[in-house]
Every structure is written in C-alpha cells, then in structure tokens.
Design an enzyme around this catalytic site. Structure first.
Site, PDB file in Angstrom:
ATOM      1  N   HIS A  68      48.327  24.496  11.164  1.00  0.00           N
ATOM      2  CA  HIS A  68      49.724  24.650  10.787  1.00  0.00           C
ATOM      3  C   HIS A  68      50.585  23.978  11.870  1.00  0.00           C
ATOM      4  O   HIS A  68      50.063  23.550  12.900  1.00  0.00           O
ATOM      5  CB  HIS A  68      50.058  26.137  10.652  1.00  0.00           C
ATOM      6  CG  HIS A  68      49.691  26.721   9.313  1.00  0.00           C
ATOM      7  ND1 HIS A  68      50.100  27.964   8.896  1.00  0.00           N
ATOM      8  CD2 HIS A  68      48.957  26.210   8.280  1.00  0.00           C
ATOM      9  CE1 HIS A  68      49.643  28.198   7.682  1.00  0.00           C
ATOM     10  NE2 HIS A  68      48.949  27.163   7.279  1.00  0.00           N
ATOM     11  N   GLU A  70      52.637  25.226  14.065  1.00  0.00           N
ATOM     12  CA  GLU A  70      52.599  25.922  15.349  1.00  0.00           C
ATOM     13  C   GLU A  70      51.228  25.819  16.019  1.00  0.00           C
ATOM     14  O   GLU A  70      51.127  25.597  17.234  1.00  0.00           O
ATOM     15  CB  GLU A  70      52.967  27.397  15.160  1.00  0.00           C
ATOM     16  CG  GLU A  70      54.345  27.620  14.535  1.00  0.00           C
ATOM     17  CD  GLU A  70      54.287  27.758  13.013  1.00  0.00           C
ATOM     18  OE1 GLU A  70      53.525  27.014  12.359  1.00  0.00           O
ATOM     19  OE2 GLU A  70      55.009  28.626  12.485  1.00  0.00           O
ATOM     20  N   SER A  95      59.623  30.029   9.396  1.00  0.00           N
ATOM     21  CA  SER A  95      59.141  31.318   9.905  1.00  0.00           C
ATOM     22  C   SER A  95      57.609  31.362   9.874  1.00  0.00           C
ATOM     23  O   SER A  95      56.991  30.989   8.878  1.00  0.00           O
ATOM     24  CB  SER A  95      59.736  32.437   9.035  1.00  0.00           C
ATOM     25  OG  SER A  95      59.507  33.691   9.631  1.00  0.00           O
ATOM     26  N   CYS A  97      53.626  32.032   9.623  1.00  0.00           N
ATOM     27  CA  CYS A  97      52.653  32.836   8.872  1.00  0.00           C
ATOM     28  C   CYS A  97      51.938  33.752   9.863  1.00  0.00           C
ATOM     29  O   CYS A  97      52.123  33.667  11.076  1.00  0.00           O
ATOM     30  CB  CYS A  97      51.649  31.930   8.162  1.00  0.00           C
ATOM     31  SG  CYS A  97      50.361  31.293   9.264  1.00  0.00           S
ATOM     32  N   CYS A 100      49.862  31.896  12.654  1.00  0.00           N
ATOM     33  CA  CYS A 100      50.659  31.323  13.745  1.00  0.00           C
ATOM     34  C   CYS A 100      51.317  32.424  14.575  1.00  0.00           C
ATOM     35  O   CYS A 100      51.422  32.306  15.802  1.00  0.00           O
ATOM     36  CB  CYS A 100      51.679  30.349  13.166  1.00  0.00           C
ATOM     37  SG  CYS A 100      50.871  28.920  12.382  1.00  0.00           S
TER      38      CYS A 100
END
Lengths: 165, 165
Positions: A68, A70, A95, A97, A100
């Site tokens: 992802h 992040e 925002s 998940c 992350c």
C-alpha cells in the site's frame, strides 16, 4: 532524499503549510501510481522536516498484496532505528487501512497526516486509542483522485481493501 | 504449492494434527530464516487444506522493514480474491505484531494458528475483538527458536518489533 524541505524553508512555513507541502509530495506519488495503472494512493515519511522516503500503492505495478502507499513508503525508507520512527510523521493521501495502521503502531509513529477520509476510513479509532495523533486535511486533490478511481476502476479498489469485487 | 496436504491425507488427520502439520511448515521456514542470518519466524497460508504460500521474516535477507513472516507469506501468495482470504487459515510461529495482525484484518482472514505467544504478544486482543479465531499451540519448537534468538541476537529482535536496541 534529504533536501525536500531545507531548514530555512521549513522555518518560513506555518505548520499547516508544512503539512500541505509534504502531503503534496504524497499526492504526486498517488498521481504517478495512477499513471502507471495502479491504485492512486501515496505517502511520505518525514523526520524532523526531512523526507526519509516517498511511496505509493504498488498492487498493480509489483503484483503486490502488501505494498500500500504507507507500507511501500516505510519499506523504501529502509531499516531505521526505533528512535527515528518515533519522531517521524507519516503523510498519506487516504485514511490508512488496518495493515498500514498496524505498521504505524508497530513502529510507534506518533503522528499521521491524512489527505482525506471520506472515501475510506477503517482504522482511525484504533490509531487514536493508541495515542497516535491524526490530522485530516480533507484535501480536494486527494478526494478527486479517489473519486476518479472509484468511478473508473471500482474492482481494483475493492481488491485493494480485501472486499468482494 | 498445492500438494502439501492432499485431501486423502487431510481426511486421515485430526484437526489438531492438521494444525500441527501446517505449523510445522511454518517452523521449517523459521529455521531456514535463522540459517540465513535472519529473524526465525515463519508462516503458512492455507486454504481448504491446501498451502497457498509459505513465508518467513526477511528483514535481514531483503533489508526489509515490512517483510515479517506473515506479511512475506501473504505477499508470496500473490493477489487473491477476497473470497479466498476469507476461507483461509494463517499459521505463524509467533503471535502476530500489529502490522501482521492489521494485514489479517484487512483481508479478513478468519483464523490464525499461533505457534507460541510467550516470547511476544501484542495484537491478540485486537484480533479477537474483530472476531478472528486464534488458536495458540504453545509449541516447544517455536519457543526454542525465539529463545535462541533472544539470547544470541537481541538487537535484531528489538529492531524487528520497533523497540530501542
């Protein structure tokens, strides 16, 4: 990458403008990911005003289930001492998940600046319950990136968050 | 890898023996990781009695901040439909950190079989609160692997869980 925001520049920017600057780097990553055919989510890891790494979702590009925005950013920052993570800020266009968020909790990253949480929100209560400071900028560019994806590639987005397509 | 436990074999083993069999594959991965100079934690992802992937912590081997045993295993399983994750069991030699727990939550993996949680435990309450079934086998081999690491490579272990060395 250590020259993204020189100290002199940093001093001349308000805290909110600094956040917008670093979020802007994450947005650039998200746009690059979309241009590559990927999920348009980007991130930046910043330590004392210096960018340690940038990252973007690479599900498509690397055929990855764990890259992802992040996690890709944290991976690209390399193996860091605990003390560095604990004085860093993670910027992300969307925002986080649970994966992350869990990665931020593992490394005790104390603050996350979130571009937007209208398109997706799962982990904010968990993060706040562990004392992580969250600042949501409700950024129009971040929202537009996700809206385009949800309209044009809904199946890819559902895959990325572990939902049925 | 789809032939690790053929249906006929699967039927002849009790549920606990099946769990021990799959945990044993994760233990093999942990030993391999230790032999490589890495953190001795392994994992297996199993769907309807078939091994989808094996994985091991690759912090040292890949210079990685996100390749724990469980995340490496999920990465190696590739991009899977949500329906597969939701019928899978994740075997891990050690109780998951928040990153790995968050990854299981993202993909809604319904059950995690844990080799041991004496050496480390962080996320079990979180996982249970989301309805994940956890079964802790308190396996002597898993405990021995961690004990050796804590004695011989304490600084590497602290790095792996984001603690000060």
């Amino acid at each position: 990458m250590t020259d993204h925001l020189a100290p002199s520049t940093s001093r001349s920017l308000s805290p909110l403008d600094q956040d917008r600057h670093f979020l802007g780097l994450a947005v650039e990553q998200a746009r690059l990911g979309w241009a590559e055919g990927g999920v348009p989510i980007g991130a930046a890891l910043v330590h004392d005003g210096q960018v340690l790494a940038l990252g973007r979702n690479r599900r498509v590009q690397m055929n990855s289930a764990i890259r992802h925005g992040e996690t890709d950013c944290i991976e690209r920052a390399g193996r860091l001492p605990a003390s560095v993570y604990r004085r860093s800020v993670l910027y992300t266009t969307l925002s986080p998940c649970y994966m992350c968020a869990g990665t931020a909790l593992l490394y005790e990253i104390p603050r996350i600046v979130i571009g937007e949480n209208r398109s997706f929100q799962a982990s904010e209560e968990l993060l706040r319950s562990h004392g992580v400071q969250l600042d949501v900028l409700d950024d129009p560019d971040c929202i537009a990136l996700m809206q385009r994806m949800l309209a044009e590639r809904p199946e890819l987005w559902l895959e990325d968050i572990g939902e049925h397509a």
